[in-house]
Scaffold this motif. Structure first.
Motif, PDB file in Angstrom:
ATOM      1  N   GLY A  20       0.812  -1.206   0.000  1.00 40.95           N
ATOM      2  CA  GLY A  20       0.000   0.000   0.000  1.00 40.95           C
ATOM      3  C   GLY A  20       0.846   1.256   0.000  1.00 40.95           C
ATOM      4  O   GLY A  20       0.333   2.336  -0.166  1.00 40.95           O
TER       5      GLY A  20
ATOM      6  N   PRO B 274      -1.757   5.563  -1.423  1.00 37.32           N
ATOM      7  CA  PRO B 274      -3.139   6.048  -1.296  1.00 37.32           C
ATOM      8  C   PRO B 274      -3.236   7.205  -0.315  1.00 37.32           C
ATOM      9  O   PRO B 274      -2.550   7.220   0.703  1.00 37.32           O
TER      10      PRO B 274
ATOM     11  N   ASP C 283      -6.309   7.965   0.842  1.00 30.78           N
ATOM     12  CA  ASP C 283      -7.467   7.578   1.645  1.00 30.78           C
ATOM     13  C   ASP C 283      -7.724   6.094   1.435  1.00 30.78           C
ATOM     14  O   ASP C 283      -7.677   5.611   0.306  1.00 30.78           O
ATOM     15  N   SER C 284      -7.949   5.374   2.521  1.00 28.61           N
ATOM     16  CA  SER C 284      -8.315   3.952   2.468  1.00 28.61           C
ATOM     17  C   SER C 284      -9.492   3.748   3.403  1.00 28.61           C
ATOM     18  O   SER C 284      -9.464   4.226   4.536  1.00 28.61           O
TER      19      SER C 284
ATOM     20  N   LYS D 188     -12.140  -3.281   0.717  1.00 30.09           N
ATOM     21  CA  LYS D 188     -11.182  -2.217   1.002  1.00 30.09           C
ATOM     22  C   LYS D 188     -11.043  -1.379  -0.260  1.00 30.09           C
ATOM     23  O   LYS D 188     -10.872  -1.918  -1.354  1.00 30.09           O
TER      24      LYS D 188
ATOM     25  N   ASP E  56      -8.871   1.821  -1.830  1.00 29.68           N
ATOM     26  CA  ASP E  56      -7.737   2.737  -1.733  1.00 29.68           C
ATOM     27  C   ASP E  56      -7.909   3.809  -2.803  1.00 29.68           C
ATOM     28  O   ASP E  56      -8.147   3.505  -3.967  1.00 29.68           O
TER      29      ASP E  56
ATOM     30  N   THR F 148      -6.128   7.072  -4.659  1.00 29.25           N
ATOM     31  CA  THR F 148      -4.838   7.690  -4.939  1.00 29.25           C
ATOM     32  C   THR F 148      -5.030   8.814  -5.946  1.00 29.25           C
ATOM     33  O   THR F 148      -5.757   8.646  -6.914  1.00 29.25           O
TER      34      THR F 148
END
Length: 127
Positions: free
Chosen positions: A25, A35, A37-38, A98, A100, A102
């Protein structure tokens, strides 16, 4: 300092910078981005990514690409050969996804071209 020595030092610095970090990640090189925000959402990643694609494509008009990979789905906004942002959807457990998010990082900072509206659209797709 000799010009050849300066070139050798510059090449070594660039090599170190591009060698990267980890692939969990985090960015692997300066050309890849970590990323910003996840999130974890309830629901199947395929359904959430499809819903997100429809909502974001409707909001953006065009330019969003969807790629289904083995065990994940990637959405990205591209125009003129430039990627502005990317979403990666993958399973995170039983009926969990999940996501992610970017954005493109440039020497001037991230390209936040209307990115504030992306994650709310994705969250709206969770069951």
């Amino acid at each position: 300092m000799d010009a050849r020595l300066r070139i050798a030092i510059a090449a070594a610095v660039v090599g170190i910078l591009l060698s990267g970090c980890r692939s969990d990640g985090q960015a692997n090189s300066l050309l890849e981005q970590a990323p910003i925000d996840s999130i974890l959402l309830n629901g199947d990643y395929r359904k959430i990514s499809s819903c997100s694609y429809e909502r974001l494509d409707r909001a953006a008009g065009s330019g969003i690409k969807k790629v289904d990979l083995d065990g994940s789905t990637r959405l990205a906004l591209e125009s003129g050969g430039v990627r502005h942002w990317e979403l990666l959807f993958r399973p995170a457990g039983k009926n969990e996804t999940k996501v992610d998010f970017t954005v493109v990082q440039t020497m001037w900072g991230p390209d936040r071209l209307s990115t504030g509206k992306i994650m709310p659209e994705v969250r709206a797709c969770a069951s």
